[in-house]
Design an enzyme around this catalytic site. Sequence first.
Site, PDB file in Angstrom:
ATOM      1  N   SER A   1     -19.125  63.633 -30.070  1.00 14.86           N
ATOM      2  CA  SER A   1     -17.873  64.364 -30.259  1.00 14.86           C
ATOM      3  C   SER A   1     -17.629  64.588 -31.745  1.00 14.86           C
ATOM      4  O   SER A   1     -17.695  63.643 -32.547  1.00 14.86           O
ATOM      5  CB  SER A   1     -16.724  63.560 -29.649  1.00 14.86           C
ATOM      6  OG  SER A   1     -15.503  64.209 -29.883  1.00 14.86           O
TER       7      SER A   1
ATOM      8  N   CYS B   1      -6.023  55.215 -26.755  1.00 16.80           N
ATOM      9  CA  CYS B   1      -5.805  55.553 -25.350  1.00 16.80           C
ATOM     10  C   CYS B   1      -5.086  54.431 -24.612  1.00 16.80           C
ATOM     11  O   CYS B   1      -4.392  54.669 -23.640  1.00 16.80           O
ATOM     12  CB  CYS B   1      -7.129  55.824 -24.646  1.00 16.80           C
ATOM     13  SG  CYS B   1      -8.329  56.612 -25.702  1.00 16.80           S
TER      14      CYS B   1
HETATM   15  C1  PLP Z   1     -13.312  59.171 -28.744  1.00 17.66           C
HETATM   16  C2  PLP Z   1     -14.281  58.652 -27.757  1.00 17.66           C
HETATM   17  C3  PLP Z   1     -14.544  59.342 -26.569  1.00 17.66           C
HETATM   18  C4  PLP Z   1     -13.796  60.594 -26.183  1.00 17.66           C
HETATM   19  O1  PLP Z   1     -14.144  61.666 -27.008  1.00 17.66           O
HETATM   20  P1  PLP Z   1     -13.175  62.956 -27.046  1.00 17.66           P
HETATM   21  O2  PLP Z   1     -13.931  63.945 -27.857  1.00 17.66           O
HETATM   22  O3  PLP Z   1     -11.926  62.519 -27.711  1.00 17.66           O
HETATM   23  O4  PLP Z   1     -12.990  63.393 -25.645  1.00 17.66           O
HETATM   24  C5  PLP Z   1     -15.481  58.825 -25.704  1.00 17.66           C
HETATM   25  N1  PLP Z   1     -16.151  57.701 -26.000  1.00 17.66           N
HETATM   26  C6  PLP Z   1     -15.933  57.010 -27.134  1.00 17.66           C
HETATM   27  C7  PLP Z   1     -16.712  55.779 -27.398  1.00 17.66           C
HETATM   28  C8  PLP Z   1     -14.991  57.457 -28.048  1.00 17.66           C
HETATM   29  O5  PLP Z   1     -14.763  56.769 -29.147  1.00 17.66           O
END
Ligand code: PLP
Length: 396
Positions: A199, A324
């Site tokens: 991401s 979250c």
């Molecule tokens: C932030 C995160 C996600 C989610 O990614 P997004 O782009 O915000 O949907 C998934 N896994 C981990 C380990 C993360 O840190």
Amino acid sequence: MNIYADNAATTKMSPAAIDAMLPYFDKIYGNPSSLHSPGQRAAEALEQARETIAQTLGCGAKELYFTSGGSEADNQALLSAAAIGERKGKKHIISSSIEHHAVLHTLERLKKRGFEITLLDAHENGIVRPEELAEALRPDTVLVSVMYANNEIGTLQPISELGKLCRERGVLFHTDAVQAVGHVKINVAEENIDLLSLSAHKFHGPKGVGALYARKGIVLTNLIDGGAQERGKRAGTENLPAIVGMAAALREAAGQLEEATAKLLPLRDRLISGLLEIPHTVLNGDAKLRLPGNVNVCFEGIEGESLLLLLDQKGIAASSGSACTSGSLDPSHVLLAIGRPHEIAHGSLRLSLSEENTPEEIAYMISSIREVVAYLRGMSTVWRDLQEGKRSYVIQ
Ligand SMILES: *Cc1c(COP(=O)(O)O)cnc(C)c1O
């Protein structure tokens, strides 16, 4: 002082990535699926971005699928592997107890679809053991999904060893590498990774864009049906400015990896040792096998939420657990999984650094946190009971 120490939640965009994006809003704005020249210029930029990201991961450009972020990539990886399992009559999946909710909640959904899920223990140091994976693998195991680096406690998993075991047994291996890409060196071929999620906003790229790597030959299941974008596996007009920004941010992060790590490690370790001088404080996660920017501690006798609010008043942006889970009163599933009791898990603090943090900021954070912890303990009945011997300390 204004200090941003919540880079595991999201990062500030790199100026180079912003610059790279700008032309794609008003100059090269064609639809990559269009046959005319403006469309073809956009299509070239799309494929160039794919090529750049593929090079940093050690995969082929055709093995990358752009998504809306890490959550979508995790969902698509797991649901695709599950569909492959269903076709082969294999309905067992192995993962770990400290995964991100994008993985854990997808596994919950698959459980309702008849899959059996085994979660590997992450033990007190927050790291799964390859020998326990070897024991958990079964003839009907279709997928193993273990995150590269944990988003709360920063621990790095033995990905190469896990990947090797999976490859030997012919089991698909997915890793949620959202916290790791751009921060540690990754090569999907050398590490026997079949599926990987990333991401952009976790490595100074834009929000709302990510990618799923799927090794050649792995048939993905669509989460979104429609046009033929992403070789038919992810419909919808590509978010080209964001994809170009993601590629620029990753190229920059990969190019500066060693330099950034050399800068971050002493800052991280100074911060950890400064915080551990506060009595009845413990580090969460392995001291060495962790992300170069991650600090996570528990303080006995305080509430993480009040700590965060008071630190915010002092100009420090931090997190308790993950973004979250804060907002809910449940303590972090990761801290519970590594054996921290409820009352301790509530008193957690995560500070996630970037290359922009300075030694002065580290010193200010240590003294501010020391002050705030002492203040909160002064008002805490739990702390009073501990001091009067009516309760015993969990953290010695
Ligand atoms: C932030 C995160 C996600 C989610 O990614 P997004 O782009 O915000 O949907 C998934 N896994 C981990 C380990 C993360 O840190």
